[in-house]
Scaffold this motif. Structure first.
Motif, PDB file in Angstrom:
ATOM      1  N   ILE A   1      40.530 -24.947  20.748  1.00 15.38           N
ATOM      2  CA  ILE A   1      39.966 -23.668  21.164  1.00 15.38           C
ATOM      3  C   ILE A   1      39.722 -23.734  22.662  1.00 15.38           C
ATOM      4  O   ILE A   1      39.036 -24.639  23.138  1.00 15.38           O
ATOM      5  CB  ILE A   1      38.635 -23.387  20.426  1.00 15.38           C
ATOM      6  N   PRO A   2      40.257 -22.782  23.440  1.00 16.51           N
ATOM      7  CA  PRO A   2      40.056 -22.808  24.886  1.00 16.51           C
ATOM      8  C   PRO A   2      38.605 -22.542  25.254  1.00 16.51           C
ATOM      9  O   PRO A   2      37.881 -21.855  24.547  1.00 16.51           O
ATOM     10  CB  PRO A   2      40.940 -21.669  25.397  1.00 16.51           C
ATOM     11  N   SER A   3      38.194 -23.117  26.389  1.00 17.29           N
ATOM     12  CA  SER A   3      36.856 -22.849  26.902  1.00 17.29           C
ATOM     13  C   SER A   3      36.784 -21.417  27.390  1.00 17.29           C
ATOM     14  O   SER A   3      37.759 -20.865  27.864  1.00 17.29           O
ATOM     15  CB  SER A   3      36.548 -23.801  28.051  1.00 17.29           C
ATOM     16  N   ARG A   4      35.619 -20.791  27.280  1.00 18.07           N
ATOM     17  CA  ARG A   4      35.428 -19.401  27.673  1.00 18.07           C
ATOM     18  C   ARG A   4      34.549 -19.314  28.911  1.00 18.07           C
ATOM     19  O   ARG A   4      33.562 -20.030  29.035  1.00 18.07           O
ATOM     20  CB  ARG A   4      34.780 -18.594  26.539  1.00 18.07           C
ATOM     21  N   ALA A   5      34.907 -18.429  29.823  1.00 18.60           N
ATOM     22  CA  ALA A   5      34.189 -18.291  31.081  1.00 18.60           C
ATOM     23  C   ALA A   5      32.896 -17.512  30.921  1.00 18.60           C
ATOM     24  O   ALA A   5      32.794 -16.609  30.107  1.00 18.60           O
ATOM     25  CB  ALA A   5      35.081 -17.587  32.104  1.00 18.60           C
ATOM     26  N   THR A   6      31.914 -17.881  31.725  1.00 19.72           N
ATOM     27  CA  THR A   6      30.683 -17.109  31.873  1.00 19.72           C
ATOM     28  C   THR A   6      30.524 -16.821  33.360  1.00 19.72           C
ATOM     29  O   THR A   6      31.296 -17.305  34.170  1.00 19.72           O
ATOM     30  CB  THR A   6      29.447 -17.874  31.355  1.00 19.72           C
ATOM     31  N   MET A   7      29.540 -16.025  33.727  1.00 15.34           N
ATOM     32  CA  MET A   7      29.403 -15.646  35.125  1.00 15.34           C
ATOM     33  C   MET A   7      28.112 -16.161  35.714  1.00 15.34           C
ATOM     34  O   MET A   7      27.072 -16.144  35.075  1.00 15.34           O
ATOM     35  CB  MET A   7      29.437 -14.124  35.267  1.00 15.34           C
ATOM     36  N   SER A   8      28.213 -16.621  36.940  1.00 18.11           N
ATOM     37  CA  SER A   8      27.059 -16.999  37.721  1.00 18.11           C
ATOM     38  C   SER A   8      27.344 -16.537  39.131  1.00 18.11           C
ATOM     39  O   SER A   8      28.491 -16.460  39.557  1.00 18.11           O
ATOM     40  CB  SER A   8      26.876 -18.514  37.684  1.00 18.11           C
ATOM     41  N   SER A   9      26.334 -16.191  39.869  1.00 17.00           N
ATOM     42  CA  SER A   9      26.567 -15.734  41.231  1.00 17.00           C
ATOM     43  C   SER A   9      25.520 -16.296  42.164  1.00 17.00           C
ATOM     44  O   SER A   9      24.473 -16.747  41.746  1.00 17.00           O
ATOM     45  CB  SER A   9      26.558 -14.204  41.299  1.00 17.00           C
ATOM     46  N   SER A  10      25.828 -16.259  43.435  1.00 19.33           N
ATOM     47  CA  SER A  10      24.931 -16.743  44.465  1.00 19.33           C
ATOM     48  C   SER A  10      24.279 -15.564  45.158  1.00 19.33           C
ATOM     49  O   SER A  10      24.823 -14.471  45.190  1.00 19.33           O
ATOM     50  CB  SER A  10      25.742 -17.563  45.469  1.00 19.33           C
ATOM     51  N   ASP A  11      23.130 -15.792  45.743  1.00 17.47           N
ATOM     52  CA  ASP A  11      22.502 -14.748  46.535  1.00 17.47           C
ATOM     53  C   ASP A  11      23.253 -14.554  47.849  1.00 17.47           C
ATOM     54  O   ASP A  11      23.116 -13.535  48.505  1.00 17.47           O
ATOM     55  CB  ASP A  11      21.044 -15.089  46.840  1.00 17.47           C
ATOM     56  N   ASN A  12      24.043 -15.552  48.242  1.00 18.55           N
ATOM     57  CA  ASN A  12      24.834 -15.443  49.471  1.00 18.55           C
ATOM     58  C   ASN A  12      26.073 -14.619  49.189  1.00 18.55           C
ATOM     59  O   ASN A  12      26.772 -14.830  48.224  1.00 18.55           O
ATOM     60  CB  ASN A  12      25.261 -16.840  49.950  1.00 18.55           C
ATOM     61  N   VAL A  13      26.370 -13.675  50.057  1.00 13.10           N
ATOM     62  CA  VAL A  13      27.519 -12.802  49.854  1.00 13.10           C
ATOM     63  C   VAL A  13      28.405 -12.857  51.092  1.00 13.10           C
ATOM     64  O   VAL A  13      27.949 -12.621  52.195  1.00 13.10           O
ATOM     65  CB  VAL A  13      27.064 -11.343  49.597  1.00 13.10           C
ATOM     66  N   ALA A  14      29.671 -13.181  50.897  1.00 17.38           N
ATOM     67  CA  ALA A  14      30.615 -13.179  52.010  1.00 17.38           C
ATOM     68  C   ALA A  14      30.892 -11.734  52.411  1.00 17.38           C
ATOM     69  O   ALA A  14      31.049 -10.866  51.563  1.00 17.38           O
ATOM     70  CB  ALA A  14      31.907 -13.877  51.593  1.00 17.38           C
ATOM     71  N   LEU A  48      33.482 -25.731  35.393  1.00 15.47           N
ATOM     72  CA  LEU A  48      32.417 -26.644  34.992  1.00 15.47           C
ATOM     73  C   LEU A  48      31.806 -26.202  33.666  1.00 15.47           C
ATOM     74  O   LEU A  48      31.729 -25.005  33.389  1.00 15.47           O
ATOM     75  CB  LEU A  48      31.294 -26.629  36.045  1.00 15.47           C
ATOM     76  N   PRO A  49      31.310 -27.149  32.863  1.00 13.05           N
ATOM     77  CA  PRO A  49      30.582 -26.769  31.661  1.00 13.05           C
ATOM     78  C   PRO A  49      29.275 -26.057  32.034  1.00 13.05           C
ATOM     79  O   PRO A  49      28.646 -26.394  33.045  1.00 13.05           O
ATOM     80  CB  PRO A  49      30.284 -28.098  30.968  1.00 13.05           C
ATOM     81  N   VAL A  50      28.860 -25.093  31.223  1.00 16.87           N
ATOM     82  CA  VAL A  50      27.591 -24.407  31.436  1.00 16.87           C
ATOM     83  C   VAL A  50      26.477 -25.454  31.486  1.00 16.87           C
ATOM     84  O   VAL A  50      26.457 -26.381  30.682  1.00 16.87           O
ATOM     85  CB  VAL A  50      27.333 -23.388  30.301  1.00 16.87           C
ATOM     86  N   GLY A  51      25.582 -25.311  32.453  1.00 13.91           N
ATOM     87  CA  GLY A  51      24.454 -26.223  32.589  1.00 13.91           C
ATOM     88  C   GLY A  51      24.693 -27.387  33.527  1.00 13.91           C
ATOM     89  O   GLY A  51      23.778 -28.171  33.773  1.00 13.91           O
ATOM     90  N   GLU A  61      34.770 -19.985  50.198  1.00 16.89           N
ATOM     91  CA  GLU A  61      36.024 -20.097  49.450  1.00 16.89           C
ATOM     92  C   GLU A  61      35.815 -20.651  48.038  1.00 16.89           C
ATOM     93  O   GLU A  61      36.692 -20.562  47.184  1.00 16.89           O
ATOM     94  CB  GLU A  61      37.034 -20.960  50.214  1.00 16.89           C
ATOM     95  N   ARG A  62      34.626 -21.205  47.766  1.00 21.21           N
ATOM     96  CA  ARG A  62      34.374 -21.831  46.457  1.00 21.21           C
ATOM     97  C   ARG A  62      33.982 -20.778  45.422  1.00 21.21           C
ATOM     98  O   ARG A  62      33.149 -19.917  45.655  1.00 21.21           O
ATOM     99  CB  ARG A  62      33.259 -22.865  46.572  1.00 21.21           C
ATOM    100  N   VAL A  63      34.610 -20.888  44.249  1.00 17.85           N
ATOM    101  CA  VAL A  63      34.247 -20.052  43.106  1.00 17.85           C
ATOM    102  C   VAL A  63      34.054 -21.001  41.930  1.00 17.85           C
ATOM    103  O   VAL A  63      34.968 -21.740  41.564  1.00 17.85           O
ATOM    104  CB  VAL A  63      35.352 -19.015  42.779  1.00 17.85           C
ATOM    105  N   ARG A  64      32.868 -20.974  41.377  1.00 14.06           N
ATOM    106  CA  ARG A  64      32.602 -21.813  40.203  1.00 14.06           C
ATOM    107  C   ARG A  64      32.743 -20.968  38.946  1.00 14.06           C
ATOM    108  O   ARG A  64      32.191 -19.878  38.856  1.00 14.06           O
ATOM    109  CB  ARG A  64      31.193 -22.379  40.276  1.00 14.06           C
ATOM    110  N   VAL A  65      33.492 -21.490  37.989  1.00 16.37           N
ATOM    111  CA  VAL A  65      33.661 -20.838  36.694  1.00 16.37           C
ATOM    112  C   VAL A  65      32.986 -21.751  35.677  1.00 16.37           C
ATOM    113  O   VAL A  65      33.388 -22.898  35.501  1.00 16.37           O
ATOM    114  CB  VAL A  65      35.153 -20.635  36.348  1.00 16.37           C
ATOM    115  N   PHE A  66      31.948 -21.231  35.047  1.00 18.65           N
ATOM    116  CA  PHE A  66      31.216 -22.003  34.048  1.00 18.65           C
ATOM    117  C   PHE A  66      31.740 -21.645  32.661  1.00 18.65           C
ATOM    118  O   PHE A  66      31.910 -20.477  32.343  1.00 18.65           O
ATOM    119  CB  PHE A  66      29.721 -21.705  34.144  1.00 18.65           C
TER     120      PHE A  66
END
Length: 74
Positions: A1-14, A48-51, A61-66
């Motif tokens: 079963i493929p891993s599923r994405a969740t969303m997280s964001s930073s307060d910093n905005v490009a 990355l795994p959640v947590g 340029e970095r985007v983290r997908v949990f």
């Protein structure tokens, strides 16, 4: 079963660049990466795994997908 994405964001905005992809929540990580790269070709996508602890330094340029190990509804 493929891993599923969740969303997280930073307060910093490009300036003027997309920084959130709520449309990828619930997709497998590979599909999420394709969509993000279509919007931001220079993205350094890190899956990355959640947590997983992460640094708080800002790199535009970095985007983290949990991901969950099991399918999720997003």
């Amino acid at each position: 079963i493929p891993s599923r994405a969740t969303m997280s964001s930073s307060d910093n905005v490009a300036a003027g660049e997309k920084t959130r992809w709520p449309e990828v929540v619930g997709l497998c990580a590979e599909e999420a990466k394709k969509i993000i790269l279509a919007d931001k070709p220079d993205a350094d996508i890190i899956v990355l795994p959640v947590g997983t602890p992460v640094t708080k330094d800002f790199r535009p340029e970095r985007v983290r997908v949990f991901v969950h190990d099991t399918p999720s509804i997003g």
